[in-house]
Design a protein around this motif. Structure first.
Motif, PDB file in Angstrom:
ATOM      1  N   THR A 191       0.907  -1.284  -0.015  1.00  0.00           N
ATOM      2  CA  THR A 191      -0.245   0.000   0.174  1.00  0.00           C
ATOM      3  C   THR A 191       0.640   1.361  -0.035  1.00  0.00           C
ATOM      4  O   THR A 191       1.888   1.260   0.660  1.00  0.00           O
ATOM      5  CB  THR A 191      -0.881   0.041   1.319  1.00  0.00           C
ATOM      6  OG1 THR A 191      -0.032  -0.022   2.364  1.00  0.00           O
ATOM      7  CG2 THR A 191      -1.833  -1.396   1.211  1.00  0.00           C
ATOM      8  N   VAL A 192       0.273   2.319  -0.694  1.00  0.00           N
ATOM      9  CA  VAL A 192       0.965   3.403  -0.769  1.00  0.00           C
ATOM     10  C   VAL A 192      -0.327   4.540  -0.264  1.00  0.00           C
ATOM     11  O   VAL A 192      -1.287   4.364  -0.687  1.00  0.00           O
ATOM     12  CB  VAL A 192       1.638   4.056  -2.040  1.00  0.00           C
ATOM     13  CG1 VAL A 192       1.963   5.400  -2.152  1.00  0.00           C
ATOM     14  CG2 VAL A 192       2.571   3.095  -2.670  1.00  0.00           C
ATOM     15  N   SER A 193       0.245   5.193   0.855  1.00  0.00           N
ATOM     16  CA  SER A 193      -1.039   6.062   1.560  1.00  0.00           C
ATOM     17  C   SER A 193      -0.599   7.614   1.383  1.00  0.00           C
ATOM     18  O   SER A 193       0.580   7.982   0.934  1.00  0.00           O
ATOM     19  CB  SER A 193      -0.959   5.721   3.129  1.00  0.00           C
ATOM     20  OG  SER A 193       0.317   6.036   3.689  1.00  0.00           O
ATOM     21  N   LEU A 194      -1.809   8.477   1.304  1.00  0.00           N
ATOM     22  CA  LEU A 194      -1.722   9.689   1.309  1.00  0.00           C
ATOM     23  C   LEU A 194      -1.897  10.225   2.914  1.00  0.00           C
ATOM     24  O   LEU A 194      -2.772  10.073   3.479  1.00  0.00           O
ATOM     25  CB  LEU A 194      -2.607  10.462   0.396  1.00  0.00           C
ATOM     26  CG  LEU A 194      -2.633  10.496  -0.875  1.00  0.00           C
ATOM     27  CD1 LEU A 194      -3.633  10.906  -1.802  1.00  0.00           C
ATOM     28  CD2 LEU A 194      -0.967  10.989  -1.522  1.00  0.00           C
ATOM     29  N   GLY A 195      -0.903  11.067   3.446  1.00  0.00           N
ATOM     30  CA  GLY A 195      -1.177  11.278   4.630  1.00  0.00           C
ATOM     31  C   GLY A 195      -0.083  12.167   5.305  1.00  0.00           C
ATOM     32  O   GLY A 195       1.062  12.592   4.487  1.00  0.00           O
TER      33      GLY A 195
ATOM     34  N   ALA B 211       5.327  14.493   5.322  1.00  0.00           N
ATOM     35  CA  ALA B 211       5.046  13.356   4.994  1.00  0.00           C
ATOM     36  C   ALA B 211       4.729  12.021   5.930  1.00  0.00           C
ATOM     37  O   ALA B 211       5.739  11.768   6.742  1.00  0.00           O
ATOM     38  CB  ALA B 211       5.894  12.803   3.702  1.00  0.00           C
ATOM     39  N   GLY B 212       3.835  11.375   5.722  1.00  0.00           N
ATOM     40  CA  GLY B 212       3.693  10.143   6.553  1.00  0.00           C
ATOM     41  C   GLY B 212       3.738   8.891   6.005  1.00  0.00           C
ATOM     42  O   GLY B 212       3.815   7.849   6.194  1.00  0.00           O
ATOM     43  N   ASP B 213       4.346   8.918   4.382  1.00  0.00           N
ATOM     44  CA  ASP B 213       4.527   7.923   3.493  1.00  0.00           C
ATOM     45  C   ASP B 213       5.790   8.062   2.959  1.00  0.00           C
ATOM     46  O   ASP B 213       6.179   9.191   2.459  1.00  0.00           O
ATOM     47  CB  ASP B 213       3.304   7.703   2.737  1.00  0.00           C
ATOM     48  CG  ASP B 213       3.426   6.328   1.893  1.00  0.00           C
ATOM     49  OD1 ASP B 213       2.582   5.234   2.350  1.00  0.00           O
ATOM     50  OD2 ASP B 213       4.253   6.452   0.713  1.00  0.00           O
TER      51      ASP B 213
END
Length: 653
Positions: free
Chosen positions: A90-94, A157-159
């Motif tokens: 998974t790649v997330s936006l956060g 960035a959280g990812d």
């Protein structure tokens, strides 16, 4: 999404929007050289004014959001949503926010705002007049906004993929901004060098992120930190990440691009050296520090890299004549202190020095810009005696150089002492996560760096502002208000920010640990004790030697004391030549061989087939163009042959 995480998400979005809108503006009309003699002087047009408004508003809005985040953030916060799911990866936006992120965001946006305001005057006025000297201001201001947005994306960035996006956009923006002044022949070459050298490290950074993401099944930083990685995978990933850190933060052996990047405008030098680009590598390691803490091999490599870089940058700065190159090499050295603190296990000390360095290095570069604007040269050998004509610039430079050298109570003294303290503890007591020899290496290199830094800082001050003027026809004066106010405002944190290390709330944000119930002073970043005496003594020795050398002959350069070593140090230990011999020339030779093989073998086969077909076709065409008698004979002969063949075939049948 909470208010805190909303502020974090908006933080890079505001300068991003300002930058994208700025790119839509047309370049301001006019020649880069300004009007000819007798023509009226112009102050720019609507596109320039719109670019200024967008750039300043974007930076000011981001600064307001960063301050609001710093005030409201009382505990770490995180918010994310899945962006892409690639078969379980998974790649997330956060965003991932904590006190350190908020403080770094404030530093980035404050410097970006100072640079935007300073650029309004710096790129409008010539050295001695009010001529509009830059008609490409709109894309310049927009690229600064994009540069700021990219660094802020790295901060919040959280990812890891989001962090990588900001990381790469910074590289693109640095290339564009370094090459901004197309009138300078060295600017495009310096930009290309910066882009290529940092790309070498970025390949490793990308592979390291890929290893961590595949191992954890997610690129979300929280998941990557929580996952139990195999020892080999973790070691390989951290070493690959350090390649990217070496490129972006100009650490040995990928440091050679940074001094050459001085071909860019001086405000861009301030932005790259103080708050973006070179700070990104240090911040990325602190973001992922639990992984490095579990990898002593990576920390040992980081410690060696930091120590070599610290001394290399300091000694190279001693022999430079170009004012900006002295500051550039000092940045290389000071980043070595930060990475050294990380190597011995103290991210708070590294971040503390990152923050103070952002203040005093931005101040020094903008002050250098004021000097260059006044005298029209970057060479200290053509300066001197500027103290009387430029008192504001002089005192701002004194504060900046004092903080750089570590003069108490200026900011750099406290943050550099914090690095030396943790390195000394790691050396003597083995308190760090790496081997004790790493602590000894960083501590001894840091102490030598104190003396050398004091020497070249004193030389810079004396050669630039004291003695007799070496350009008597120039009448220097302090810059106008639009250039002067950023200097005065940056002088405040350059002088006083180090005292924040005595504040327990400030220390808690960098230490990421609660202080409730703890004895007073337990979590402070600064501890006053006898260990301060050795750095102070080395500071006095370094500054004193430079002053004594200058005192003997005020017209002579103290760097003459370096003797035959001076050309070697001025060339950065000739590592550019080594890089050119071992990397550039073989690569160029390989490219030429590949080109020759492509032209001779691949293209040769294709073109040869074409030439053969053309030749055959030409021969047939020549036969068809024969004269009528010969053509008639050929037809009759052919008919006769066909008839004979038919008779023979019939007889056989």
């Amino acid at each position: 999404m909470s208010t805190t995480t909303l502020l974090g998400a908006l933080l890079p979005a505001v300068p991003l929007v300002a930058g994208l809108l700025g790119l839509l503006l047309p370049p301001a009309p006019g020649s880069a050289g300004g009007p000819a003699a007798g023509e009226p002087r112009t102050g720019g047009d609507g596109a320039r004014r719109a670019a200024i408004a967008l750039g300043v508003a974007g930076a000011a809005g981001a600064l307001a959001l960063a301050v609001a985040l710093l005030v409201t953030l009382d505990r770490p916060a995180e918010a994310s949503t899945t962006w892409v799911d690639l078969g379980g990866l998974t790649v997330s936006l956060g965003v991932r926010l904590d006190g350190a992120a908020a403080l770094v965001a404030v530093a980035v946006t404050a410097v970006a705002l100072a640079v935007q305001v300073y650029s309004v005057g710096y790129l409008r006025r010539g050295p001695h007049d009010d001529v509009d000297t830059d008609h490409r201001y709109p894309p310049y201001a927009a690229q600064i906004s994009l540069f700021t947005a990219a660094m802020l994306l790295v901060v919040v960035a959280g990812d890891l993929i989001m962090l990588l996006v900001g990381w790469e956009v910074m590289g693109i923006c640095s290339y564009l901004l370094i090459a901004h002044d197309r009138r300078l022949p060295e600017a495009p070459a310096a930009a290309t060098k910066a882009f290529l050298v940092t790309r070498v490290g970025d390949v490793g950074f990308l592979l390291g992120i890929a290893l961590l993401g595949v191992s954890a099944g997610s690129f979300r930083i929280a998941d990557v930190l929580a996952h139990d990685h195999a020892t080999g995978t973790l070691t390989a990933a951290c070493l690959l990440l350090l390649a990217g850190v070496a490129g972006k933060s100009a650490q040995f052996p990928l440091h050679t691009w940074l001094p050459d990047a001085m071909a860019g405008p001086t405000p861009i030098s301030a932005l790259i050296h103080a708050a973006t680009m070179v700070a990104a590598g240090v911040y990325a390691v602190t973001r992922l520090y639990p992984l490095f803490e579990a990898t002593p091999v990576a920390l040992a490599v980081l410690g060696v890299m930091a120590s070599v870089t610290l001394l290399l940058g300091a000694f190279a700065a001693t022999a430079q004549d170009d004012l900006k190159r002295v500051l550039a090499w000092s940045t290389v050295s000071q980043i070595g202190y930060m990475t050294g603190a990380l190597a011995v296990g103290s991210p708070p000390a590294a971040l503390f020095h990152l923050l103070t360095h952002a203040a005093f290095k931005a101040l020094l570069f903008l002050a250098a810009g004021a000097v260059i604007h006044a005298v029209g040269t970057t060479l200290m050998s053509r300066m001197g005696g500027l103290r009387r004509g430029m008192p504001v610039t002089f005192w701002c430079t004194v504060i900046g150089l004092g903080a750089l050298a570590g003069v108490p109570p200026l900011s750099g003294f406290w943050s550099k002492d914090g690095v030396l303290t943790v390195a000394g503890d790691a050396a003597r007591h083995g308190t760090g996560p790496a081997a004790s020899w790493v602590g000894w290496l960083v501590w001894l290199a840091g102490l030598v760096g104190v003396a050398v830094t004091a020497w070249y800082a004193t030389r810079l001050l004396l050669r630039t502002f004291f003695g007799e003027a070496r350009m008597p026809l120039v009448h220097p004066h302090d810059p106008p208000a639009v250039l002067r106010w950023p200097l005065l405002l940056l002088a405040v944190p350059a002088a006083l920010l180090g005292l924040a290390g005595f504040d327990q709330a400030f220390a808690r944000r960098l230490l990421l640990t609660p202080t409730s119930g703890a004895p007073a002073g337990e979590h402070l970043l600064i501890h006053v004790g006898p260990e301060l005496l050795l750095p102070l003594a080395l500071l006095a020795v370094g500054a004193g030697l430079a002053w004594l050398r200058w005192r003997r002959d005020r017209a002579a350069d103290p760097a003459t004391a370096l003797g035959p070593l001076r050309p070697v140090l001025a060339a950065g230990f000739r590592l550019d030549d080594v890089q050119r011999a071992l990397v550039v020339r073989p690569t160029v030779a390989l490219a030429r061989a590949a080109r020759t093989a492509d032209e001779v073998v691949v293209d040769g086969a294709v073109e040869g087939s074409g030439r053969a077909a053309l030749g055959l076709g030409g021969g047939l065409a020549a036969l068809h163009r024969a004269a009528l008698p010969r053509a008639a004979v050929a037809v009759l002969a052919g008919t006769l042959l066909i008839g004979l063949a038919a008779v023979l075939i019939g007889a056989v049948a």
